[in-house]
Design an enzyme around this catalytic site. Structure first.
Site, mmCIF file in Angstrom:
data_model
loop_
_atom_site.group_PDB
_atom_site.id
_atom_site.type_symbol
_atom_site.label_atom_id
_atom_site.label_comp_id
_atom_site.label_asym_id
_atom_site.label_seq_id
_atom_site.Cartn_x
_atom_site.Cartn_y
_atom_site.Cartn_z
ATOM 1 N N ARG A 89 9.108 11.828 11.673
ATOM 2 C CA ARG A 89 8.022 11.065 10.915
ATOM 3 C C ARG A 89 8.168 9.366 11.081
ATOM 4 O O ARG A 89 9.189 9.155 11.964
ATOM 5 C CB ARG A 89 8.276 11.172 9.433
ATOM 6 C CG ARG A 89 9.345 11.011 8.663
ATOM 7 C CD ARG A 89 9.472 11.376 7.048
ATOM 8 N NE ARG A 89 10.880 10.964 6.424
ATOM 9 C CZ ARG A 89 11.428 12.173 6.254
ATOM 10 N NH1 ARG A 89 10.948 13.217 6.391
ATOM 11 N NH2 ARG A 89 12.552 11.961 5.448
ATOM 12 N N ASP A 90 7.347 8.552 10.562
ATOM 13 C CA ASP A 90 7.487 7.201 10.507
ATOM 14 C C ASP A 90 7.152 6.750 11.808
ATOM 15 O O ASP A 90 8.148 5.796 12.442
ATOM 16 C CB ASP A 90 8.546 6.701 9.874
ATOM 17 C CG ASP A 90 8.640 7.300 8.409
ATOM 18 O OD1 ASP A 90 7.693 7.841 7.893
ATOM 19 O OD2 ASP A 90 9.841 7.636 8.031
ATOM 20 N N LEU A 102 3.235 4.216 -8.054
ATOM 21 C CA LEU A 102 4.393 3.857 -7.478
ATOM 22 C C LEU A 102 3.970 3.287 -5.787
ATOM 23 O O LEU A 102 3.175 4.025 -5.181
ATOM 24 C CB LEU A 102 5.112 5.091 -7.239
ATOM 25 C CG LEU A 102 6.453 5.087 -6.316
ATOM 26 C CD1 LEU A 102 7.640 6.048 -6.705
ATOM 27 C CD2 LEU A 102 6.052 5.770 -4.733
ATOM 28 N N MET A 103 4.849 2.344 -5.439
ATOM 29 C CA MET A 103 4.523 1.871 -4.253
ATOM 30 C C MET A 103 6.054 2.054 -3.682
ATOM 31 O O MET A 103 6.996 1.638 -4.029
ATOM 32 C CB MET A 103 4.270 0.275 -4.063
ATOM 33 C CG MET A 103 4.238 -0.333 -2.826
ATOM 34 S SD MET A 103 4.312 -2.195 -2.881
ATOM 35 C CE MET A 103 6.146 -2.039 -3.027
ATOM 36 N N ASN A 104 6.040 2.557 -2.304
ATOM 37 C CA ASN A 104 7.221 2.216 -1.572
ATOM 38 C C ASN A 104 7.116 1.714 -0.390
ATOM 39 O O ASN A 104 6.901 0.546 -0.245
ATOM 40 C CB ASN A 104 8.163 3.710 -1.529
ATOM 41 C CG ASN A 104 7.320 4.915 -0.804
ATOM 42 O OD1 ASN A 104 6.100 5.167 -1.617
ATOM 43 N ND2 ASN A 104 7.676 5.581 0.005
ATOM 44 N N ASP A 105 7.370 2.226 0.743
ATOM 45 C CA ASP A 105 7.528 1.463 2.033
ATOM 46 C C ASP A 105 6.423 0.593 2.476
ATOM 47 O O ASP A 105 5.155 1.028 2.403
ATOM 48 C CB ASP A 105 7.475 2.544 3.270
ATOM 49 C CG ASP A 105 8.661 3.485 2.907
ATOM 50 O OD1 ASP A 105 9.352 3.471 2.291
ATOM 51 O OD2 ASP A 105 8.735 4.579 4.016
ATOM 52 N N SER A 156 4.737 7.380 6.245
ATOM 53 C CA SER A 156 4.784 5.812 7.110
ATOM 54 C C SER A 156 4.320 5.997 8.250
ATOM 55 O O SER A 156 4.306 6.972 9.043
ATOM 56 C CB SER A 156 6.045 5.409 6.519
ATOM 57 O OG SER A 156 6.395 5.251 5.190
ATOM 58 N N GLU A 185 15.352 7.686 9.420
ATOM 59 C CA GLU A 185 13.763 7.498 9.078
ATOM 60 C C GLU A 185 13.453 5.893 9.273
ATOM 61 O O GLU A 185 14.146 5.143 9.521
ATOM 62 C CB GLU A 185 13.361 8.079 7.684
ATOM 63 C CG GLU A 185 14.334 8.036 6.502
ATOM 64 C CD GLU A 185 13.486 8.271 5.195
ATOM 65 O OE1 GLU A 185 12.900 9.612 5.219
ATOM 66 O OE2 GLU A 185 13.792 7.766 4.251
ATOM 67 N N GLN A 243 2.841 2.559 1.141
ATOM 68 C CA GLN A 243 2.999 3.902 0.804
ATOM 69 C C GLN A 243 2.703 3.868 -0.896
ATOM 70 O O GLN A 243 3.359 2.870 -1.623
ATOM 71 C CB GLN A 243 4.064 4.331 0.884
ATOM 72 C CG GLN A 243 4.667 4.696 2.350
ATOM 73 C CD GLN A 243 4.016 6.191 2.791
ATOM 74 O OE1 GLN A 243 4.266 7.356 2.321
ATOM 75 N NE2 GLN A 243 2.848 5.796 3.428
HETATM 76 C C1 FRU Z 1 10.933 6.141 3.317
HETATM 77 C C2 FRU Z 1 10.128 7.522 3.318
HETATM 78 C C3 FRU Z 1 9.506 7.868 4.560
HETATM 79 C C4 FRU Z 1 8.299 8.489 4.624
HETATM 80 C C5 FRU Z 1 7.941 7.779 2.979
HETATM 81 C C6 FRU Z 1 6.979 8.812 2.214
HETATM 82 O O1 FRU Z 1 10.997 5.805 1.941
HETATM 83 O O2 FRU Z 1 10.923 8.644 2.896
HETATM 84 O O3 FRU Z 1 10.497 8.513 5.813
HETATM 85 O O4 FRU Z 1 7.363 8.387 5.706
HETATM 86 O O5 FRU Z 1 8.982 7.306 2.574
HETATM 87 O O6 FRU Z 1 6.593 7.999 1.213
#
Ligand code: FRU
Length: 469
Positions: free
Chosen positions: A159-160, A38-41, A101, A218, A57
């Site tokens: 966070r972030d 899985l890839m996210n941010d 993130s 976020e 991520q």
């Molecule tokens: C947003 C988020 C961020 C967090 C990250 C965790 O998609 O929830 O707030 O740092 O993803 O993967």
């Protein structure tokens, strides 16, 4: 997990998973996506010493939101990318539930990462540390450890960090939830990236003219554009409207004037950044030639993401294309970066009544479109874009219940610029006044057909595939 257990597991997951993902007919031909898992941010997007660096991520071990690492790609030209050494793994006490993130800065010639070490406890509570890591001679990153615990007055949802240089100081915006469970963005200042002073809240729920506007904001990003301060953020819990804020979580921006010292951010209304089904947690960077570029995650957490068919092939999600930002009358506009033109084959043209035009292969396609009258674009019977006098309506069936769901862009649509990949479309409206980004999973190869009696004028190009090396 410790490095000793995590690293072999990651290596095995990549060895097993990458051929499966690359063999999947939904795997993008020219967008960035994870080789497995899985890839996210997007994280740490920066133009550093002539190369673009994009971190992300990444859970290499599967398609769940767990084990978040920072993957790392780099590129000289935004079209040819290469894999860099894995940047961060959740292998310390202070980031054991995920290297969440954050951003990258050039600290006197050293590529330095600022990220959130997330720690979840058995009772369901959590804490967060803002942490640093610095690039080593091998291209990997050495963790320097936490530099900031939770600020007083906030829950564990902090966070972030997005960090930038302004004048003599470093500044950071941080997403946060206060003790009354309202989402906020904090502004902090430091002389050295290690000691941070919390200057205060600059935007959020119950601030700046808002009533309640979400329980957690976020992924903030703050930058100057054309003399204005723009704050991008993802306010979770904003009320759904009939035609806006329809995704599980939105991504939005505020535009105004920032007084760093007070601090005070006087801003206009919250505006959704992208009206499609999938767009979240974007991040921007400044290029050496002064352009402000954005890349977003073409996904949204907690909705129907886990029902996407690629999960069965061991991978999920992709990035948007890189986009250039401009401000037009206070409106943040996004357009595909000009570098993407390097992917184009020969230009082709079509003109005529929509229903009489041939359908096009849409696996890897860029098109520019003008219409007189109403027209529907049909993407392989799976995604439909209705262009009427009122604006656009994008329709797609729910992966959960099969019912049609809709997303809207309201206004006078003069022209469209559409970028297609095997399982995604990005629709740029009126030179970027609006964008709709969406994934879709056609049963057959992606095609684009035209319906209606509008007179259409098209320019289009097939786009070269570009695999990460
Ligand atoms: C947003 C988020 C961020 C967090 C990250 C965790 O998609 O929830 O707030 O740092 O993803 O993967």
């Amino acid at each position: 997990m410790t490095t000793r257990t995590l690293l072999p597991a990651i290596l095995q997951a990549v060895m097993k998973g990458q051929p499966v993902a690359y063999g999947d007919r939904y795997y993008p031909r020219w967008h960035l996506a994870p080789v497995t898992g899985l890839m996210n941010d997007p994280n740490g997007f920066i133009h550093f010493q002539g190369r673009y660096h994009l971190f992300y991520q990444w859970n290499p071990l599967g398609c769940a939101h767990q084990h978040k690492c920072w993957g790392h790609w780099s590129s000289a030209d935004l079209t040819h990318w290469r894999h860099e050494p894995l940047a961060l793994m959740p292998d310390e006490e202070y980031d054991r539930s995920g290297c969440y993130s954050g951003s990258a800065v050039d600290d006197n010639g050293r590529l330095t990462l600022c990220y959130t070490g997330n720690v979840k406890f058995d009772d369901g509570s959590r804490t967060a540390w803002q942490c640093l890591a610095v690039q080593n001679a091998d291209g990997g990153f050495d963790k320097l450890g936490p530099v900031m615990p939770l600020p007083a007055g906030y829950t564990g949802h902090v966070r972030d960090p997005k960090v930038w240089r302004h004048g003599e100081h470093w500044y950071m915006v941080l997403g946060a939830q206060d003790l009354a469970l309202q989402g906020k963005v904090l502004l902090l200042r430091s002389d050295n990236l290690w000691n941070w002073e919390n200057l205060g809240e600059i935007a959020g729920s119950t601030l700046g003219g808002f009533d309640e506007a979400g329980y957690m904001w976020e992924c903030p990003d703050l930058f100057m554009l054309d003399g204005k301060a723009v704050l991008i953020c993802c306010p979770q819990g904003v009320t759904r409207e009939e035609k806006r804020y329809l995704n599980t979580y939105p991504s939005a921006y505020l535009c105004g004037d920032l007084d760093y010292d007070k601090p005070e951010f006087r801003h206009g209304p919250l505006v959704e950044l992208d009206a499609g089904f999938e767009f979240y947690a974007p991040q921007t960077t400044l290029t050496d030639d002064g352009r402000r570029l954005l890349i977003g995650w073409m996904g949204v957490p907690d909705g129907e993401e886990m029902l996407q068919p690629t999960v069965a092939q061991g991978w999920i999600h992709q990035m948007t294309c890189p986009r250039e930002l401009t401000l037009r009358d206070g409106l943040l506009c996004q357009q595909p970066v000009r570098e993407l033109a390097a992917l184009r084959g020969e230009e082709q043209r079509l003109e005529g009544i929509a229903a009489t035009l041939p359908s096009l292969a849409a696996e890897s396609l860029e098109l520019m479109l003008e219409a007189q009258g109403e027209v529907t674009l049909d993407f392989a019977d799976t995604l439909r874009l209705e262009w009427t006098r009122d604006g656009l309506r994008l329709a797609r069936r729910s992966l959960a219940c099969g019912e049609w769901m809709h997303r809207y862009w309201q206004g006078d649509v003069r022209r469209l610029h559409i970028l297609c990949d095997r399982s995604s479309v990005e629709i740029f409206i009126n030179d970027g006044e609006g964008v709709m980004s969406s994934r879709y999973f056609p049963a057959t190869d992606a095609t684009l057909g035209f319906e209606g009696d509008a007179q259409l004028r098209l320019r289009y190009w097939s786009l070269r595939a570009c695999m990460v090396e």
